[in-house]
Scaffold this motif. Structure first.
Motif, PDB file in Angstrom:
ATOM      1  N   ILE A  27       0.842  -1.196   0.000  1.00 51.76           N
ATOM      2  CA  ILE A  27       0.000   0.000   0.000  1.00 51.76           C
ATOM      3  C   ILE A  27       0.879   1.249   0.000  1.00 51.76           C
ATOM      4  N   GLY A  28       2.131   1.089   0.401  1.00 46.80           N
ATOM      5  CA  GLY A  28       3.063   2.204   0.450  1.00 46.80           C
ATOM      6  C   GLY A  28       3.293   2.863  -0.893  1.00 46.80           C
ATOM      7  N   LEU A  29       3.123   2.130  -1.971  1.00 51.45           N
ATOM      8  CA  LEU A  29       3.271   2.713  -3.310  1.00 51.45           C
ATOM      9  C   LEU A  29       2.207   3.764  -3.552  1.00 51.45           C
ATOM     10  N   ILE A  30       0.993   3.471  -3.199  1.00 51.87           N
ATOM     11  CA  ILE A  30      -0.103   4.428  -3.353  1.00 51.87           C
ATOM     12  C   ILE A  30       0.071   5.594  -2.384  1.00 51.87           C
ATOM     13  N   LEU A  31       0.476   5.276  -1.156  1.00 56.15           N
ATOM     14  CA  LEU A  31       0.688   6.327  -0.166  1.00 56.15           C
ATOM     15  C   LEU A  31       1.826   7.269  -0.576  1.00 56.15           C
ATOM     16  N   GLY A  32       2.844   6.729  -1.224  1.00 53.29           N
ATOM     17  CA  GLY A  32       3.942   7.566  -1.696  1.00 53.29           C
ATOM     18  C   GLY A  32       3.491   8.560  -2.751  1.00 53.29           C
ATOM     19  N   ILE A  33       2.641   8.114  -3.639  1.00 45.92           N
ATOM     20  CA  ILE A  33       2.114   9.013  -4.671  1.00 45.92           C
ATOM     21  C   ILE A  33       1.252  10.095  -4.035  1.00 45.92           C
ATOM     22  N   ILE A  34       0.426   9.704  -3.069  1.00 48.84           N
ATOM     23  CA  ILE A  34      -0.401  10.684  -2.361  1.00 48.84           C
ATOM     24  C   ILE A  34       0.480  11.679  -1.612  1.00 48.84           C
ATOM     25  N   GLY A  35       1.565  11.197  -1.008  1.00 48.63           N
ATOM     26  CA  GLY A  35       2.482  12.070  -0.288  1.00 48.63           C
ATOM     27  C   GLY A  35       3.158  13.092  -1.186  1.00 48.63           C
ATOM     28  N   ILE A  36       3.514  12.677  -2.395  1.00 45.26           N
ATOM     29  CA  ILE A  36       4.121  13.609  -3.351  1.00 45.26           C
ATOM     30  C   ILE A  36       3.123  14.687  -3.739  1.00 45.26           C
ATOM     31  N   VAL A  37       1.882  14.292  -3.977  1.00 43.32           N
ATOM     32  CA  VAL A  37       0.851  15.268  -4.355  1.00 43.32           C
ATOM     33  C   VAL A  37       0.634  16.286  -3.239  1.00 43.32           C
ATOM     34  N   PHE A  38       0.523  15.800  -1.995  1.00 42.76           N
ATOM     35  CA  PHE A  38       0.293  16.714  -0.876  1.00 42.76           C
ATOM     36  C   PHE A  38       1.498  17.622  -0.619  1.00 42.76           C
ATOM     37  N   SER A  39       2.708  17.097  -0.801  1.00 42.71           N
ATOM     38  CA  SER A  39       3.880  17.944  -0.554  1.00 42.71           C
ATOM     39  C   SER A  39       4.012  19.033  -1.619  1.00 42.71           C
ATOM     40  N   LYS A  40       3.723  18.710  -2.866  1.00 44.30           N
ATOM     41  CA  LYS A  40       3.752  19.738  -3.915  1.00 44.30           C
ATOM     42  C   LYS A  40       2.690  20.800  -3.663  1.00 44.30           C
ATOM     43  N   LYS A  41       1.506  20.349  -3.259  1.00 42.80           N
ATOM     44  CA  LYS A  41       0.421  21.279  -2.947  1.00 42.80           C
ATOM     45  C   LYS A  41       0.789  22.161  -1.754  1.00 42.80           C
ATOM     46  N   ALA A  42       1.414  21.556  -0.742  1.00 45.18           N
ATOM     47  CA  ALA A  42       1.817  22.321   0.441  1.00 45.18           C
ATOM     48  C   ALA A  42       2.883  23.351   0.103  1.00 45.18           C
ATOM     49  N   LEU A  43       3.855  22.982  -0.722  1.00 39.75           N
ATOM     50  CA  LEU A  43       4.911  23.932  -1.074  1.00 39.75           C
ATOM     51  C   LEU A  43       4.355  25.120  -1.857  1.00 39.75           C
TER      52      LEU A  43
END
Length: 90
Positions: A27-43
């Motif tokens: 499940i970490g593969l999906i979570l990693g993609i979600i994490g990238i999206v949220f970090s780009k949005k946060a920046l």
């Protein structure tokens, strides 16, 4: 005064999901993609609103990328192990 003291919520989410992408198999593969999206949005939001949390978003991005790479290596290792084990038994 209140804008700088507030931490961006998306940066906290990206860090949490990035760490979970390192720890949860498959499940970490999906979570990693979600994490990238949220970090780009946060920046993007941090640059506009001048909130704090840029470090959290950066670490979340790094954890997410490492989590994706780790998950890919785990899947490839599992495929290699299963192909070798079926080759030996036949």
């Amino acid at each position: 005064m209140s804008d700088k003291n507030q931490t961006n919520n998306n940066s906290v989410i990206s860090l949490t999901v990035g760490i979970l992408s390192l720890l949860i198999p498959f499940i970490g593969l999906i979570l990693g993609i979600i994490g990238i999206v949220f970090s780009k949005k946060a920046l993007k939001q941090i640059n506009i609103t001048n909130e704090s949390g840029k470090g959290l978003a950066t670490v979340g991005l790094i954890c997410s990328i490492v989590g994706i790479i780790l998950q890919i290596l785990i899947v490839l290792g599992l495929i290699a192990f299963l192909s070798i084990s079926t080759f030996i038994t036949h």
